[in-house]
Design an enzyme around this catalytic site. Structure first.
Site, PDB file in Angstrom:
ATOM      1  N   ASN A  37      62.151  41.878  45.210  1.00  0.00           N
ATOM      2  CA  ASN A  37      60.716  41.870  45.520  1.00  0.00           C
ATOM      3  C   ASN A  37      60.110  40.491  45.233  1.00  0.00           C
ATOM      4  OD1 ASN A  37      60.767  41.900  42.782  1.00  0.00           O
ATOM      5  ND2 ASN A  37      59.260  43.529  42.511  1.00  0.00           N
ATOM      6  N   ASP A  61      60.719  46.857  45.713  1.00  0.00           N
ATOM      7  CA  ASP A  61      60.544  46.923  44.265  1.00  0.00           C
ATOM      8  C   ASP A  61      61.409  48.095  43.807  1.00  0.00           C
ATOM      9  OD1 ASP A  61      59.765  47.576  41.714  1.00  0.00           O
ATOM     10  OD2 ASP A  61      57.615  47.385  42.103  1.00  0.00           O
ATOM     11  N   GLY A 107      70.188  56.597  40.247  1.00  0.00           N
ATOM     12  CA  GLY A 107      69.981  57.740  41.145  1.00  0.00           C
ATOM     13  C   GLY A 107      70.646  57.492  42.494  1.00  0.00           C
ATOM     14  N   LYS A 110      74.412  57.836  42.072  1.00  0.00           N
ATOM     15  CA  LYS A 110      74.792  59.253  41.934  1.00  0.00           C
ATOM     16  C   LYS A 110      74.784  59.936  43.293  1.00  0.00           C
ATOM     17  CE  LYS A 110      72.951  63.500  39.926  1.00  0.00           C
ATOM     18  NZ  LYS A 110      71.703  63.988  40.522  1.00  0.00           N
ATOM     19  N   ALA A 119      73.590  44.957  34.853  1.00  0.00           N
ATOM     20  CA  ALA A 119      73.585  43.647  34.194  1.00  0.00           C
ATOM     21  C   ALA A 119      72.824  43.785  32.886  1.00  0.00           C
ATOM     22  CB  ALA A 119      72.914  42.614  35.102  1.00  0.00           C
ATOM     23  N   TYR A 150      62.060  42.800  26.953  1.00  0.00           N
ATOM     24  CA  TYR A 150      63.330  42.585  27.669  1.00  0.00           C
ATOM     25  C   TYR A 150      64.475  43.272  26.923  1.00  0.00           C
ATOM     26  CZ  TYR A 150      67.104  39.880  29.942  1.00  0.00           C
ATOM     27  OH  TYR A 150      68.216  39.490  30.643  1.00  0.00           O
ATOM     28  N   LYS A 154      66.627  46.528  28.284  1.00  0.00           N
ATOM     29  CA  LYS A 154      68.069  46.438  28.554  1.00  0.00           C
ATOM     30  C   LYS A 154      68.847  47.424  27.678  1.00  0.00           C
ATOM     31  CE  LYS A 154      68.356  43.125  31.719  1.00  0.00           C
ATOM     32  NZ  LYS A 154      68.958  43.342  33.053  1.00  0.00           N
TER      33      LYS A 154
END
Ligand code: UDP
Length: 314
Positions: A37, A61, A107, A110, A119, A150, A154
């Protein structure tokens, strides 16, 4: 029987790592659907793929539902701001892409019965109390500090990835990426490599934060991407560090850049940002044994290519 061409989805495909990953996948015969995005990514990083029949770009996005027709074999979730300056400016988007974005990407994996790789980052170790960092170290992170948006996103992404693996049996991979450098880093992203190189190339003062005794270890981007590719293709579903263990202080790094660019820049000291990790170096025993991976590019070789790239940008 002729094997089918694999299809990969790369989120963050217009970013530094996402675009290099896309190039590698295309060179290995994948069809790639790239998503971005452009919050921190740039169209310049994927312009060269225009007209490539194996590449399709979707402006998206990834915190919103991802709808794609057709088969997908691999989902590589790379979308995220990754520079401390960026995530200080946009902490909510950083948290959303690490949490909601990871949820949507999982999702998709799956639904398509695809393999998934997230990452993750050495930041999940925070300001580490174990050195070098092994994958079994749980980390030392401040939830409420400026880097928390951040680091915790993560960490959540890793936890959600394991949950999808355990509950839905998705084939998942987690890479913990240490400091990486190379062409296509954003000149003004505030990270130490673009900062020092652009300062050196313009003979401006090199801004060393704190006393410059904090350490990092820098991996050239082609080495990193090769390690990540091997991890996806392996059968290992627990986190693996990928990075270059050659550790140096930021003062040593500043000197190396001044020499490599033959710059007249002088070093100036600026305040150390809050929660800046004092030391960081990957233990890559797992990558060596499981993936037979090891960095190949020396700092001198890698910096030469990186400096040549930044010369065209300053
Ligand atoms: N740093 C520095 N000068 C700069 C930018 C960064 O001395 O202009 C230091 C920073 O304080 C940190 C190291 O370089 O100790 C690496 O910073 P970077 O922002 O690249 O990423 P980090 O490894 O902290 O995520």
């Amino acid at each position: 029987m002729k094997s089918k061409q694999p299809v990969s989805v790369v989120t963050g495909a217009a970013g530094f790592l996402g675009s290099h990953l896309t190039d590698l996948l295309l060179s290995r015969g994948h069809k790639v659907i790239g998503m971005d995005n452009f919050v921190t990514g740039s169209v310049d990083n994927i312009n060269h793929l225009g007209g490539n029949k194996n590449f399709r770009f979707v402006e998206q996005d990834v915190t919103e539902f991802i709808f794609l027709e057709g088969p997908v074999n691999y989902v590589w979730h790379f979308a995220s701001p990754a520079s401390p300056i960026d995530y200080l400016k946009i902490p909510i988007q950083t948290m959303k892409v690490g949490s909601l974005g990871t949820h949507k990407a999982l999702g998709l994996a799956k639904f398509k019965k695809a393999r998934f790789l997230v990452a993750s980052t050495s930041e999940i170790y925070g300001d580490p109390l174990v050195h070098p960092q092994t994958e079994d170290y749980w980390g030392n992170v401040s939830t409420i500090g400026p880097r928390g948006c951040y680091d915790e996103a993560k960490r959540f992404a890793e936890a959600l990835t394991m949950a999808y693996h355990r509950e839905h049996n998705v084939a998942t991979r987690i890479v913990r990426i240490f400091n990486t450098y190379g062409p296509r880093m954003r000149l003004n992203d505030g990270r130490v490599v673009p900062a020092f190189v652009s300062q050196a190339l313009t003979n401006k003062p090199i801004t060393v934060f704190g006393t410059g005794t904090q350490t990092r270890a820098f991996c050239y981007v082609s080495d990193l991407i090769e390690g990540i590719y091997r991890l996806m293709m392996s059968e290992h579903n627990l986190p693996v560090n990928i990075g270059n263990p050659r550790e140096m202080t930021m003062l040593e790094f500043a000197d190396a850049i001044i020499k490599a660019t033959k710059s007249r820049s002088k070093i100036v000291f600026k305040p150390l940002p809050q929660d800046d990790p004092k030391q960081r170096k990957p233990d890559i025993t797992k990558a060596r044994t499981i993936l037979k991976w090891e960095p190949q590019v020396t700092l001198a070789e890698g910096m030469k290519k990186t400096i040549a790239y930044f010369r065209t940008k300053v």
